[in-house]
Design a protein around this motif. Structure first.
Motif, PDB file in Angstrom:
ATOM      1  N   ASN A   1      -1.929 -83.100 -41.803  1.00 35.09           N
ATOM      2  CA  ASN A   1      -2.576 -82.002 -43.200  1.00 35.09           C
ATOM      3  C   ASN A   1      -1.952 -82.409 -45.059  1.00 35.09           C
TER       4      ASN A   1
ATOM      5  N   ASN B   1     -12.151 -86.723 -38.544  1.00 33.84           N
ATOM      6  CA  ASN B   1     -13.466 -85.990 -39.871  1.00 33.84           C
ATOM      7  C   ASN B   1     -14.098 -84.862 -39.273  1.00 33.84           C
TER       8      ASN B   1
ATOM      9  N   LYS C   1     -11.620 -82.062 -39.617  1.00 34.26           N
ATOM     10  CA  LYS C   1     -11.695 -81.409 -41.108  1.00 34.26           C
ATOM     11  C   LYS C   1     -12.507 -80.460 -41.739  1.00 34.26           C
TER      12      LYS C   1
ATOM     13  N   GLU D   1     -12.617 -76.791 -41.902  1.00 39.39           N
ATOM     14  CA  GLU D   1     -11.783 -75.913 -41.867  1.00 39.39           C
ATOM     15  C   GLU D   1     -11.865 -75.506 -43.160  1.00 39.39           C
TER      16      GLU D   1
ATOM     17  N   GLU E   1      -5.594 -74.708 -40.688  1.00 40.09           N
ATOM     18  CA  GLU E   1      -5.923 -76.084 -39.934  1.00 40.09           C
ATOM     19  C   GLU E   1      -6.283 -76.413 -38.707  1.00 40.09           C
TER      20      GLU E   1
ATOM     21  N   ALA F   1      -7.124 -81.773 -34.383  1.00 35.19           N
ATOM     22  CA  ALA F   1      -7.805 -83.274 -34.045  1.00 35.19           C
ATOM     23  C   ALA F   1      -8.728 -83.503 -33.525  1.00 35.19           C
TER      24      ALA F   1
END
Length: 515
Positions: free
Chosen positions: A57, A130, A133, A136, A160, A163
């Motif tokens: 992160n 990706n 993420k 988030e 967070e 993956a």
């Protein structure tokens, strides 16, 4: 290869990276750890250290993993490591012998329970990371709304997601203890992942958010500072700083971490100053210590009820304190003279002409403009006054273009008036028309006022030899009458009077027997 900190970029060349995994997109400055042991060769009998440091992160979280693959990883490479019920993707931030020092600093032990490095990250791993993420930001907004609905006094700072998307960690700050057992159930059903709640302090929150400090540089907590120590107002007092919470507080609302940076230097310099010299007695009264100047080695005292301060050297303050212990009060403090020396002017290579340039020309033009404006205003005022006076007084008619001044008109009328008198006295002379007598003539009033004129008076003016022959009228439509004048207008001087029969014995027609 993607960027070590933010994960952006293409294969082979990071996007916007500066060097060694640090990029300009933000957050990658945490990875700028200089490995000063990387160029030191190891002995033949020694094997490289098999634990590496991996950051997640954008460097906000770091952990240690054992390299069981026996592969050589460089700083900035993306690796896939063990996670909670799955895998996670991070960036290699440190390798080699320097990892031992980092583990000792963070009190991490080398045990078999250390998680392992699985492989170098593949394209599928990076694509999946990706995608998770990207969720988030939406998860953070939704989690704040759910916590507000439950009425919990907490502030969510960051979310967070692992993956592989099987775990979500929620970082929050709170002043008191929070019962979030019901909140975890709501989050688990909403995000379909294992939920972990982790409480952080205000300094860690500022490090995750980031920003620019009052010094103009990026916050220390968001770049290189990882060990947060407590800061109190005593550090500010040792450094002779004013206790102003607005100036001493950082963006996190706590005292600035940089107050501890020079505290040790100040403490070493204060060892030479006496501790029991806060109050000293003299014949003039008791002097109280106001401040200590460690740069000039001076102690400033002032008497009660006075604002004047007296600088004393350290040796003089110790001497007076020793005399007070013996019961002696000195007559005077004997302060030193503090001379403030002006800094030497450096040769800048050019002449300083500030204040030497004259601006009188510009001032004169400005004064002229002001004077012109004042004159215009005066003229306008006088014009308005004249218009007001002219409207109150009767206007006098000005002579028209076909009229002449009074003196010339009077001279031209003289022969005509004499001829009219002669015609009235002649028995067979031509009589004037009846309509002619009824029309008012402008010269009748002047004839009665003038009275009899002498013959010599006719010779005044430029025309002394008599009137000239009559000329044509200047304007069309105006016909001369029998007497040579225009109807409704004054007679012209250029017209000769008509001929009349004279009496016998009067050879001179202009000779008036009455005169």
């Amino acid at each position: 290869m993607a960027c070590a900190g933010c994960g952006t970029g293409v294969e082979g060349k990071p996007s916007g990276c500066k060097s060694n995994g640090g990029c300009s997109t933000g957050g990658c400055n945490r990875l700028n750890v200089f490995d000063w042991l990387s160029n030191i060769p190891l002995g033949d009998s020694l094997a490289p250290f098999d634990i590496i440091e991996v950051s997640f992160n954008n460097g906000s979280r770091k952990d240690f993993f054992r390299n069981v693959t026996k592969q050589l990883f460089d700083k900035g490479e993306m690796v896939t490591v063990e996670g909670v019920s799955g895998f996670d993707v991070g960036t290699v931030s440190l390798t080699g012998e320097l990892v031992k020092l980092q583990m000792k600093k963070r009190r991490a032990e080398d045990t078999p329970e250390v998680k392992k490095v699985l492989r170098r990250s593949t394209n599928d791993d990076l694509q999946r990371m990706n995608d998770n993420k990207a969720r988030e930001r939406e998860a953070l907004i939704k989690s704040r709304a759910l916590a507000r609905n439950l009425g919990l006094e907490m502030k969510l700072a960051e979310v967070e997601i692992q993956a592989d998307g099987r775990k979500a960690t929620f970082f929050y700050t709170a002043d008191d203890r929070v019962d979030f057992r019901e909140l975890i159930k709501v989050y688990a059903s909403e995000f379909r992942a294992k939920v972990e709640m982790r409480q952080i302090g205000a300094r860690q929150e500022a490090g995750k958010v980031g920003g620019i400090g009052s010094c103009g540089r990026e916050l220390c907590c968001s770049t290189w500072l990882s060990d947060f120590k407590s800061v109190n107002t005593t550090a500010a007092r040792y450094q002779n700083l004013s206790i102003n919470q607005a100036k001493l507080s950082g963006q996190c609302g706590r005292l600035k971490c940089c107050l501890n940076y020079e505290l040790d230097t100040y403490l070493d310099a204060l060892k030479d100053f006496p501790d029991d010299a806060d109050n000293i007695e003299t014949a003039g009264g008791v002097a109280h210590l106001q401040k200590r100047d460690i740069f000039k080695s001076l102690m400033w005292y002032s008497y009660e009820g006075s604002n004047k301060q007296y600088p004393l050297t350290i040796s003089r303050a110790k001497e007076i304190r020793q005399l007070n212990r013996q019961g002696v009060k000195p007559d005077d403090l004997k302060p030193v003279e503090v001379v403030t020396a002006k800094p030497k002017e450096a040769d800048l290579g050019y002449a300083d002409v500030v204040g030497l340039i004259s601006l009188k020309s510009l001032e004169k033009t400005a004064q002229k403009r002001k004077q012109k404006d004042k004159d215009k205003q005066k003229q306008q005022k006088t014009g308005e006054q004249k218009q007001g006076q002219g409207s109150a007084q009767p206007r006098t008619e000005q002579p028209k273009g076909n009229q002449r001044p009074d003196n010339r008109q009077q001279q031209d009328r003289k022969p005509k008036q004499e001829n009219r008198q002669q015609q009235q006295r002649q028995p067979g002379g031509n009589q004037p028309k009846q309509g002619r007598e009824q029309q008012p003539r402008p010269e009748q009033g002047s004839r009665s006022e003038q009275g009899p004129r002498q013959q010599g008076q006719r010779q005044q003016g430029p025309r002394q030899q008599g009137p000239k022959p009559s000329a044509q009228p200047d304007q069309p439509g105006q016909q001369p009458d029998q007497t040579g004048g225009q109807q409704g207008s004054a007679p012209r001087q250029d017209r000769r009077p008509p001929r009349h029969k004279h009496r016998p014995g009067n050879p001179n027609r202009n000779n008036n027997p009455e005169k």
